[in-house]
Design a protein around this motif. Structure first.
Motif, PDB file in Angstrom:
ATOM      1  N   UNK A 144       0.842  -1.188   0.000  1.00 13.73           N
ATOM      2  CA  UNK A 144       0.000   0.000   0.000  1.00 13.73           C
ATOM      3  C   UNK A 144       0.881   1.243   0.000  1.00 13.73           C
ATOM      4  N   UNK A 145       0.275   2.343  -0.421  1.00  6.85           N
ATOM      5  CA  UNK A 145       0.911   3.657  -0.348  1.00  6.85           C
ATOM      6  C   UNK A 145      -0.129   4.634   0.213  1.00  6.85           C
ATOM      7  N   UNK A 146       0.246   5.306   1.301  1.00  3.46           N
ATOM      8  CA  UNK A 146      -0.609   6.335   1.886  1.00  3.46           C
ATOM      9  C   UNK A 146      -0.162   7.689   1.357  1.00  3.46           C
ATOM     10  N   UNK A 147      -1.091   8.426   0.760  1.00  7.37           N
ATOM     11  CA  UNK A 147      -0.815   9.786   0.308  1.00  7.37           C
ATOM     12  C   UNK A 147      -1.675  10.754   1.121  1.00  7.37           C
ATOM     13  N   UNK A 148      -1.027  11.782   1.679  1.00  2.00           N
ATOM     14  CA  UNK A 148      -1.721  12.766   2.502  1.00  2.00           C
ATOM     15  C   UNK A 148      -1.366  14.166   1.998  1.00  2.00           C
ATOM     16  N   UNK A 149      -2.395  14.992   1.818  1.00  2.00           N
ATOM     17  CA  UNK A 149      -2.198  16.409   1.508  1.00  2.00           C
ATOM     18  C   UNK A 149      -2.698  17.221   2.697  1.00  2.00           C
ATOM     19  N   UNK A 150      -1.765  17.954   3.310  1.00  2.00           N
ATOM     20  CA  UNK A 150      -2.060  18.770   4.481  1.00  2.00           C
ATOM     21  C   UNK A 150      -2.143  20.227   4.036  1.00  2.00           C
ATOM     22  N   UNK A 151      -3.298  20.867   4.226  1.00  2.00           N
ATOM     23  CA  UNK A 151      -3.473  22.263   3.827  1.00  2.00           C
ATOM     24  C   UNK A 151      -3.473  23.130   5.084  1.00  2.00           C
ATOM     25  N   UNK A 152      -2.497  24.032   5.166  1.00  2.00           N
ATOM     26  CA  UNK A 152      -2.362  24.912   6.327  1.00  2.00           C
ATOM     27  C   UNK A 152      -2.451  26.367   5.882  1.00  2.00           C
ATOM     28  N   UNK A 153      -2.808  27.235   6.830  1.00  2.24           N
ATOM     29  CA  UNK A 153      -2.927  28.663   6.542  1.00  2.24           C
ATOM     30  C   UNK A 153      -1.924  29.410   7.406  1.00  2.24           C
ATOM     31  N   UNK A 154      -0.880  29.950   6.753  1.00  2.00           N
ATOM     32  CA  UNK A 154       0.185  30.650   7.467  1.00  2.00           C
ATOM     33  C   UNK A 154       0.056  32.146   7.208  1.00  2.00           C
ATOM     34  N   UNK A 155       0.012  32.970   8.247  1.00  4.56           N
ATOM     35  CA  UNK A 155      -0.070  34.419   8.036  1.00  4.56           C
ATOM     36  C   UNK A 155       1.065  34.916   7.133  1.00  4.56           C
ATOM     37  N   UNK A 156       0.729  35.899   6.306  1.00  8.52           N
ATOM     38  CA  UNK A 156       1.642  36.526   5.341  1.00  8.52           C
ATOM     39  C   UNK A 156       1.964  35.584   4.184  1.00  8.52           C
ATOM     40  N   UNK A 157       2.323  34.344   4.488  1.00 12.05           N
ATOM     41  CA  UNK A 157       2.651  33.387   3.413  1.00 12.05           C
ATOM     42  C   UNK A 157       1.388  32.929   2.703  1.00 12.05           C
ATOM     43  N   UNK A 158       0.306  32.685   3.470  1.00 10.90           N
ATOM     44  CA  UNK A 158      -0.941  32.219   2.877  1.00 10.90           C
ATOM     45  C   UNK A 158      -1.127  30.723   3.017  1.00 10.90           C
ATOM     46  N   UNK A 159      -1.995  30.177   2.206  1.00 13.07           N
ATOM     47  CA  UNK A 159      -2.295  28.741   2.273  1.00 13.07           C
ATOM     48  C   UNK A 159      -1.213  27.928   1.578  1.00 13.07           C
ATOM     49  N   UNK A 160      -0.831  26.836   2.253  1.00 14.96           N
ATOM     50  CA  UNK A 160       0.174  25.936   1.697  1.00 14.96           C
ATOM     51  C   UNK A 160      -0.356  24.513   1.721  1.00 14.96           C
ATOM     52  N   UNK A 161       0.027  23.748   0.725  1.00 18.81           N
ATOM     53  CA  UNK A 161      -0.294  22.317   0.692  1.00 18.81           C
ATOM     54  C   UNK A 161       0.992  21.525   0.907  1.00 18.81           C
ATOM     55  N   UNK A 162       1.003  20.691   1.938  1.00 17.90           N
ATOM     56  CA  UNK A 162       2.175  19.869   2.246  1.00 17.90           C
ATOM     57  C   UNK A 162       1.872  18.426   1.829  1.00 17.90           C
ATOM     58  N   UNK A 163       2.434  17.951   0.723  1.00 12.94           N
ATOM     59  CA  UNK A 163       2.179  16.576   0.273  1.00 12.94           C
ATOM     60  C   UNK A 163       3.089  15.570   1.008  1.00 12.94           C
TER      61      UNK A 163
END
Length: 309
Positions: free
Chosen positions: A147-166
């Motif tokens: 199996x392979x687990x894939x996770x996309x984590x979406x965070x909201x960082x001030x000034x930088x904005x929204x980021x997706x961490x794969x």
């Protein structure tokens, strides 16, 4: 008349040229504003200490597994280097095997990571084996699949904005199969109509592609449709993958409860039996409680002085 026409052309051309100059000046102004804002943002980010969070899949647990489903928990460690908390907007996940989707989902509003801190986010996932086997016929009970687990984590960082961490992690998971059980024979130690003491000779076959460490076996057995009681064995035994183990379990019962079937037993004829119970085992993937059952089996009855062969 010709002179008037030329004048109109020249004036119109001059006007268009002036408009282009104004547009260029306007565009240049907005570009400068954007650059200024970007520079200010970088300076604020550097001064205050804002930065991109990091994340990693630290572990994949299987807290519960049986013939119907596997409950999986994916641990994701999220680190926040910023001086204020950051929210986890969404977590999307996918578990696949050889490029084929097994399960997917979305977890909204997954919490907050404290300032200058780390949080382990637990993602619960349930694999339903019937859904997998019905979708992919080549996945057989008793097998081990990658199996392979894939996770996309979406965070909201001030000034930088929204980021997706794969993120992703690989591993293996079993599709368990219940063992086969047979009562090869019943060996009488003491025979009387009121109470008979006997030993059940059981054969247990592991039909999985992984070893089983047997910790406990408990079952109820019926002879000639009459329950002769429950039996339990608490003894550690290893059953190799796709292997067979044999064990002896003492039991006592009252033959007079069998009615006419008793005479078949006394004459040494094959006697019908049924067995139903479960085994507790340890596996490379965690502990399991697997059912064991046999319907419509036939076994031999042997006296104490008879050869066991």
């Amino acid at each position: 008349m010709a002179s008037q026409d030329n004048t109109d052309v020249i004036e119109r051309g001059t006007k268009d040229h002036n408009d282009e100059d104004k547009n260029e000046e306007k565009g240049g102004f907005f570009d400068k504003v954007k650059d200024f804002i970007h520079d200010i943002g970088e300076k604020i980010e550097g001064a205050i200490g804002f930065g991109k969070p990091t994340a990693d899949v630290t572990a994949v647990h299987i807290p519960s597994i049986n013939l119907q489903k596997a409950e999986i928990v994916v641990d994701v460690l999220v680190s926040n280097p910023n001086p204020i908390p950051i929210p986890l907007i969404d977590i999307s996940y996918l578990i696949e095997s050889d490029g084929r989707k097994l399960v997917s989902g979305l977890i909204p509003d997954a919490g907050t990571v404290h300032a200058h801190g780390s949080e382990t986010v637990k993602i619960p996932v349930v694999l339903i084996y019937d859904d997998i086997k019905n979708t992919y016929a080549d996945i057989k009970p008793g097998s081990i699949i990658p199996y392979r687990v894939k996770v996309d984590l979406i965070v909201d960082v001030p000034i930088i904005g929204r980021l997706t961490l794969p993120l992703e992690k690989k591993g293996e998971i079993p599709v368990p199969y219940k063992p086969d059980v047979d009562v090869e024979r019943i060996h009488f130690e003491k025979f009387s109509f009121e109470e008979t003491i006997a030993t059940l000779h059981l054969k247990l076959e592991n039909k999985n592609d992984f070893n089983l460490a047997l910790n406990k076996l408990e079952f109820e057995i019926w002879l000639a449709d009459v329950s002769i009681g429950n039996a339990e064995l608490k003894e550690s035994t290893k059953i190799d993958k796709n292997g067979i183990t044999k064990m002896q379990i003492p039991i006592s019962f009252r033959p007079k409860d069998f009615g006419s079937a008793l005479w078949d037993m006394i004459r040494g004829r094959g006697t019908g039996y049924s067995l139903k119970g479960s085994i507790d085992v340890d596996t490379p993937f965690g502990s399991m409680k697997l059912p064991v059952s046999k319907e419509g089996g036939t076994t031999r009855l042997k006296k104490g002085e008879d050869d066991d062969v």
